[in-house]
Design an enzyme around this catalytic site. Structure first.
Site, mmCIF file in Angstrom:
data_model
loop_
_atom_site.group_PDB
_atom_site.id
_atom_site.type_symbol
_atom_site.label_atom_id
_atom_site.label_comp_id
_atom_site.label_asym_id
_atom_site.label_seq_id
_atom_site.Cartn_x
_atom_site.Cartn_y
_atom_site.Cartn_z
ATOM 1 N N SER A 168 -64.779 107.424 70.658
ATOM 2 C CA SER A 168 -63.749 106.847 71.531
ATOM 3 C C SER A 168 -63.582 107.735 72.748
ATOM 4 C CB SER A 168 -62.419 106.746 70.790
ATOM 5 O OG SER A 168 -61.365 106.416 71.687
ATOM 6 N N TYR A 176 -55.819 110.686 65.722
ATOM 7 C CA TYR A 176 -56.954 109.800 66.017
ATOM 8 C C TYR A 176 -57.902 110.457 67.022
ATOM 9 C CZ TYR A 176 -59.430 105.562 67.586
ATOM 10 O OH TYR A 176 -60.391 104.632 67.916
#
Length: 290
Positions: free
Chosen positions: A182, A195
């Site tokens: 990501s 995350y």
């Protein structure tokens, strides 16, 4: 209308779902069928296992792999059964075999069983896509509980470790492992502390595993997107933030899953990327990062 202007742009309808979220309840529905994509048989005869293959990026990858000639097994949570069934139908419409494996990749034992089932039912394994992820936004570090931290790491980096280790004895030279990173693993995120940390770990895991498996001729790469229109975000962010997802991207919108999926074909296909391993491919809608 050209594809550059055809995809939905924010503001989207204000909406929120309970985790893990269902694609069938997301409006507008994510686009995964890639009607402009022209398959070329790049994955004919291949067998793929995709985590989080019920929806979002995982569904789009499963369907485009099937269109390229691969049989596909998908891993998903039991709560996502209805989405998984839609993915199965789309794979079968492409003329390929679909295997549905419900379970939780936080369990190393489940991961071992999932790989063995995929190998048994597909006749082998050539591609592993570590796509499944968990995220929960928190405004401050003090709000991130130990349980949050442990769950996010167990899913996002534990699962790929368990699955890669279980898959390795079945992967032959020319096989491919593809992780999903990501943009927040590259630049951080003030609201996604755990995350973001796991996605940074995925990037490092990709490079380290690529070096580790180079002599076995098994390639390991990572697709690292920015905002993508999937249930993951609708099940985490507030209604208002979901409505404006991807608004600040240079292209003014989040990616649709069908726009991300071809990168996974590229990394899985030896015709395209036989000399590429240890790479992180960013898909950021016009944003540039060093």
């Amino acid at each position: 209308m050209s594809s550059a202007t055809a995809h939905p742009k924010p503001p989207f309808p204000r909406q929120h779902q309970r985790k893990p979220g269902l694609e069938s309840k997301l409006h507008p529905r994510p686009e995964y069928r890639a009607p402009e994509y022209r398959p070329a048989g790049k994955l004919n005869g291949k067998r793929a296992l995709i985590t989080g293959g019920d929806s979002g990026i995982g569904r789009a990858v499963a369907v485009i792999y099937a269109r390229e000639g691969a049989d596909v097994a998908i891993v998903y949570l039991r709560e996502e059964e209805s989405d998984a069934q839609e993915t199965r139908r789309a794979i079968e419409e492409a003329g390929r075999r679909a295997v549905l494996i419900p379970g939780d990749i936080r369990s190393a034992e489940f991961c071992r069983k999932a790989v063995l089932r995929a190998v048994r039912e597909l006749g082998g394994l050539d591609i592993l896509v570590n796509n499944a992820a968990y995220q929960t936004s928190k405004d401050d570090l003090s709000e991130v509980t130990e349980e949050d931290w442990e769950k996010t790491f167990r899913v996002n980096i534990g699962g790929p470790f368990f699955l890669s280790k279980a898959a390795l004895p079945h992967l032959k030279p020319g096989s491919s492992i593809i992780n999903v990173g990501s943009v927040v693993g590259l630049r951080g995120s003030e609201k996604l502390l755990d995350y973001g940390a796991t996605k940074g770990a995925i990037h490092a895991f990709t490079k380290s595993l690529a070096l580790n498996l180079a002599d076995k001729r098994i390639r390991v790469n990572c697709v690292s997107p920015g905002p993508v229109w999937t249930p993951l975000n609708a099940a985490d962010k507030s209604r208002e933030k979901v409505a404006h997802q991807g608004e600040k991207v240079p292209m003014g919108r989040p990616a649709q899953p069908e726009e991300v999926a071809p990168a996974f074909v590229f990394f899985a296909s030896n015709a395209d990327s036989s000399y590429i391993s240890g790479e992180i491919l960013t898909l950021l809608g016009g944003e540039t990062l060093p």
